[in-house]
Design an enzyme around this catalytic site. Sequence first.
Site, PDB file in Angstrom:
ATOM      1  N   LYS A 163       1.037  -1.174   0.062  1.00 15.56           N
ATOM      2  CA  LYS A 163      -0.038  -0.175   0.083  1.00 15.56           C
ATOM      3  C   LYS A 163       0.963   1.306   0.002  1.00 15.56           C
ATOM      4  O   LYS A 163       0.574   2.368  -0.812  1.00 15.56           O
ATOM      5  CB  LYS A 163      -0.781   0.010   1.174  1.00 15.56           C
ATOM      6  CG  LYS A 163      -2.293   0.560   0.904  1.00 15.56           C
ATOM      7  CD  LYS A 163      -3.234   0.652   2.136  1.00 15.56           C
ATOM      8  CE  LYS A 163      -4.138  -0.193   2.649  1.00 15.56           C
ATOM      9  NZ  LYS A 163      -4.904   0.026   3.870  1.00 15.56           N
ATOM     10  N   THR A 211     -13.826   5.912  13.790  1.00 13.46           N
ATOM     11  CA  THR A 211     -15.310   5.996  14.661  1.00 13.46           C
ATOM     12  C   THR A 211     -15.117   4.903  15.653  1.00 13.46           C
ATOM     13  O   THR A 211     -14.732   3.721  15.329  1.00 13.46           O
ATOM     14  CB  THR A 211     -16.346   5.367  13.575  1.00 13.46           C
ATOM     15  OG1 THR A 211     -16.338   6.352  12.560  1.00 13.46           O
ATOM     16  CG2 THR A 211     -17.462   5.273  14.292  1.00 13.46           C
ATOM     17  N   GLU A 221     -18.235   7.534   1.193  1.00 16.66           N
ATOM     18  CA  GLU A 221     -17.469   6.980   0.073  1.00 16.66           C
ATOM     19  C   GLU A 221     -17.965   7.627  -1.294  1.00 16.66           C
ATOM     20  O   GLU A 221     -19.332   7.824  -1.331  1.00 16.66           O
ATOM     21  CB  GLU A 221     -17.448   5.680   0.242  1.00 16.66           C
ATOM     22  CG  GLU A 221     -16.843   5.014   1.418  1.00 16.66           C
ATOM     23  CD  GLU A 221     -16.776   3.533   1.332  1.00 16.66           C
ATOM     24  OE1 GLU A 221     -16.900   2.918   0.166  1.00 16.66           O
ATOM     25  OE2 GLU A 221     -16.385   2.872   2.385  1.00 16.66           O
ATOM     26  N   LYS A 226     -20.640  11.377  16.168  1.00 20.27           N
ATOM     27  CA  LYS A 226     -20.267  10.133  14.861  1.00 20.27           C
ATOM     28  C   LYS A 226     -21.371   9.095  14.736  1.00 20.27           C
ATOM     29  O   LYS A 226     -22.118   9.068  13.858  1.00 20.27           O
ATOM     30  CB  LYS A 226     -18.832  10.035  14.802  1.00 20.27           C
ATOM     31  CG  LYS A 226     -18.575   8.970  13.786  1.00 20.27           C
ATOM     32  CD  LYS A 226     -18.827   9.550  12.400  1.00 20.27           C
ATOM     33  CE  LYS A 226     -18.819   8.390  11.220  1.00 20.27           C
ATOM     34  NZ  LYS A 226     -17.755   8.314  10.530  1.00 20.27           N
ATOM     35  N   GLY A 232     -26.031  -0.548   3.151  1.00 24.80           N
ATOM     36  CA  GLY A 232     -24.769  -1.447   3.580  1.00 24.80           C
ATOM     37  C   GLY A 232     -23.678  -0.671   3.531  1.00 24.80           C
ATOM     38  O   GLY A 232     -23.608   0.358   4.010  1.00 24.80           O
ATOM     39  N   CYS A 272     -19.733   1.113   6.949  1.00 29.19           N
ATOM     40  CA  CYS A 272     -19.863   1.966   8.277  1.00 29.19           C
ATOM     41  C   CYS A 272     -21.511   1.899   8.791  1.00 29.19           C
ATOM     42  O   CYS A 272     -21.461   1.583   9.979  1.00 29.19           O
ATOM     43  CB  CYS A 272     -19.636   3.643   7.938  1.00 29.19           C
ATOM     44  SG  CYS A 272     -18.060   3.693   7.253  1.00 29.19           S
ATOM     45  N   ARG A 289     -18.294  -4.346   0.741  1.00 31.40           N
ATOM     46  CA  ARG A 289     -18.771  -4.588   2.185  1.00 31.40           C
ATOM     47  C   ARG A 289     -20.087  -4.482   2.635  1.00 31.40           C
ATOM     48  O   ARG A 289     -20.687  -3.511   2.136  1.00 31.40           O
ATOM     49  CB  ARG A 289     -17.790  -3.839   3.237  1.00 31.40           C
ATOM     50  CG  ARG A 289     -16.406  -4.121   3.249  1.00 31.40           C
ATOM     51  CD  ARG A 289     -15.400  -3.129   4.026  1.00 31.40           C
ATOM     52  NE  ARG A 289     -15.579  -1.955   3.587  1.00 31.40           N
ATOM     53  CZ  ARG A 289     -15.200  -0.702   4.223  1.00 31.40           C
ATOM     54  NH1 ARG A 289     -14.596  -0.858   5.471  1.00 31.40           N
ATOM     55  NH2 ARG A 289     -15.101   0.502   3.658  1.00 31.40           N
TER      56      ARG A 289
HETATM   57  C1  UDX Z   1     -21.941   6.886   5.702  1.00 27.52           C
HETATM   58  C2  UDX Z   1     -22.288   8.228   6.223  1.00 27.52           C
HETATM   59  O1  UDX Z   1     -23.058   9.004   5.277  1.00 27.52           O
HETATM   60  C3  UDX Z   1     -20.937   9.176   6.466  1.00 27.52           C
HETATM   61  O2  UDX Z   1     -21.479  10.410   6.980  1.00 27.52           O
HETATM   62  C4  UDX Z   1     -19.928   8.387   7.539  1.00 27.52           C
HETATM   63  O3  UDX Z   1     -18.959   8.944   7.472  1.00 27.52           O
HETATM   64  C5  UDX Z   1     -19.790   6.804   6.919  1.00 27.52           C
HETATM   65  O4  UDX Z   1     -21.129   6.265   6.654  1.00 27.52           O
HETATM   66  P1  UDX Z   1     -21.129   5.702   3.345  1.00 27.52           P
HETATM   67  O5  UDX Z   1     -21.083   4.487   4.080  1.00 27.52           O
HETATM   68  O6  UDX Z   1     -19.912   6.383   2.539  1.00 27.52           O
HETATM   69  O7  UDX Z   1     -21.283   6.993   4.426  1.00 27.52           O
HETATM   70  O8  UDX Z   1     -22.506   5.836   2.442  1.00 27.52           O
HETATM   71  P2  UDX Z   1     -23.899   6.471   2.565  1.00 27.52           P
HETATM   72  O9  UDX Z   1     -23.878   7.486   1.452  1.00 27.52           O
HETATM   73  O10 UDX Z   1     -24.328   7.195   3.776  1.00 27.52           O
HETATM   74  O11 UDX Z   1     -24.862   5.293   1.998  1.00 27.52           O
HETATM   75  C6  UDX Z   1     -25.018   4.319   3.013  1.00 27.52           C
HETATM   76  C7  UDX Z   1     -26.164   3.148   2.435  1.00 27.52           C
HETATM   77  O12 UDX Z   1     -27.341   3.715   2.675  1.00 27.52           O
HETATM   78  C8  UDX Z   1     -25.792   2.873   1.106  1.00 27.52           C
HETATM   79  O13 UDX Z   1     -25.941   1.610   0.669  1.00 27.52           O
HETATM   80  C9  UDX Z   1     -27.050   3.664   0.379  1.00 27.52           C
HETATM   81  O14 UDX Z   1     -27.357   3.036  -1.070  1.00 27.52           O
HETATM   82  C10 UDX Z   1     -27.782   3.556   1.285  1.00 27.52           C
HETATM   83  N1  UDX Z   1     -29.223   4.452   1.298  1.00 27.52           N
HETATM   84  C11 UDX Z   1     -28.714   6.129   1.291  1.00 27.52           C
HETATM   85  C12 UDX Z   1     -30.374   4.489   1.044  1.00 27.52           C
HETATM   86  O15 UDX Z   1     -30.591   3.057   0.934  1.00 27.52           O
HETATM   87  N2  UDX Z   1     -31.371   5.222   0.980  1.00 27.52           N
HETATM   88  C13 UDX Z   1     -31.040   6.520   1.015  1.00 27.52           C
HETATM   89  O16 UDX Z   1     -31.904   7.403   1.086  1.00 27.52           O
HETATM   90  C14 UDX Z   1     -29.583   6.975   1.297  1.00 27.52           C
END
Ligand code: UDX
Length: 460
Positions: free
Chosen positions: A33, A120, A154, A206, A259, A262, A332
């Site tokens: 990495k 976190t 992400e 958080k 999913g 996080c 994941r």
């Molecule tokens: C999340 C938090 O948003 C972020 O602030 C934190 O730091 C890390 O976790 P992330 O895991 O990148 O970020 O994804 P996010 O955009 O939040 O989406 C999470 C999941 O929810 C995805 O699987 C997405 O498809 C789903 N989702 C999101 C829904 O099913 N419906 C929605 O309205 C929004």
Amino acid sequence: MTVLGTGYLGATHAACMAEIGHEVLGVDGNPEKVLSLAAGKVPFYEPGLAALIARHVASGRLSFTQSLPEAAEFGDAHFLCVGTPSREGSDEADLRYLHSVIDGIAPHLRRPTLVVGKSTVPVGTAAQLAGRLHEIAPASVEVELVWNPEFLREGHAVEDTLNPDRIVVGAQSEAAELSLRSVYAPLIEKGIPFLTTDFSTAELVKVAANAFLSTKISFINAMAEVCEATGADVWQLAAALSYDSRIGARFLSPGLGFGGGCLPKDLRAFVSRGKELGVDRALEFLRSVDEINTRSRLRMVSLARQQCGGSFSGKRVTVWGAAFKPDSDDVRDSPALFVAESIQSEGGKVVVYDPKANDNARKEHPNLQYAQDAIEAAENAHVLLHATEWKEFREIDPNVVGEIVDVRRVIDGRGTLDPESWRAAGWEYFAPGKPTSTGIRPCAVGVTNQEGHTEPPKGM
Ligand code: UDX
């Protein structure tokens, strides 16, 4: 400054700190990495990140190493960006990487240093780590810990780091707060709110934010179940709710649910920590949030099974999407792959295609079949499942993909395809929580057994 841990969070933080003018040394125990980042290559897909890393490796503001003693020598501030996955066989967060990085760097600290936690963590961790740091660091050296959670998404990591909604800092002294204010000065000057709190509040901001976002998604998916029982349309419902500014439109998209690395893990770790703290009743509702989320995936499997005549046996099923969300190659806890695996375990012949995540999906789920493109994936399909809402899928002409499938039948698990154009091309279109033109309603989750009762699908 140094950034300890160059995964998603660390690599992004390191590049963005170089972008706002700092000299940054990224540290990672994985030699491959380190080499690849030093060559400006990012081992995951994140729009804009590889270019930013390459730019600052070239500018000389960003470099990488494996050596913690070198990092101790280099940095006035050390950012802890290592992962906190779930502990094997449990919902609790595994803090071993945080412990090992603190244990590794603290003995080498030789001058006044700030250690900044970004990972976190369960509430209470910062106080514990501060104690550990003081125990291990040489007694003559002034070392202070602050907690500064990261909220990046992400797919938007660079943008979120350079333009966060807020900067939260849990600090125990004014001097530590001022140091972090100077680190983030270019962002604070743009008007980004900077909030100072105690350790516990910073840690909780958080996990509470992630729990709230998960709750919003599960709320609308619970409403999708109610809509299915009543013939109402959850998309119209969500749109109408969103006009209430107290509710807002974001994170109210129904479908396959959440999913990723996080939200699901942080939700479970929070519930688990709540139990330890004796506040399990207060967080009980988060278990329902998690259950509704799992049910959203199972309902998709169930609807697909119904459309396959009650059994997947010998049926070809196409799954468009493998990443947990678009603009990411992260698989994941991906809802798309959960659905694909479930169908395959019931005897379906599943073909998956994702614009960026095929390789990662293949590593984790080698038993599934993968196609090179969206159209090839749909060859002879009995049903097509839209599971990750990539723009590429929205742009596909339903007439073209209609030529290659066996049956023009699509289940839009993310509700982002245009039902009118798919129906106009002769497709039967279904989406969770949306009434169907044929009047067929999604059935209850589970497999109908010989007695006519529903049971959870195999392997669940
Ligand atoms: C999340 C938090 O948003 C972020 O602030 C934190 O730091 C890390 O976790 P992330 O895991 O990148 O970020 O994804 P996010 O955009 O939040 O989406 C999470 C999941 O929810 C995805 O699987 C997405 O498809 C789903 N989702 C999101 C829904 O099913 N419906 C929605 O309205 C929004």
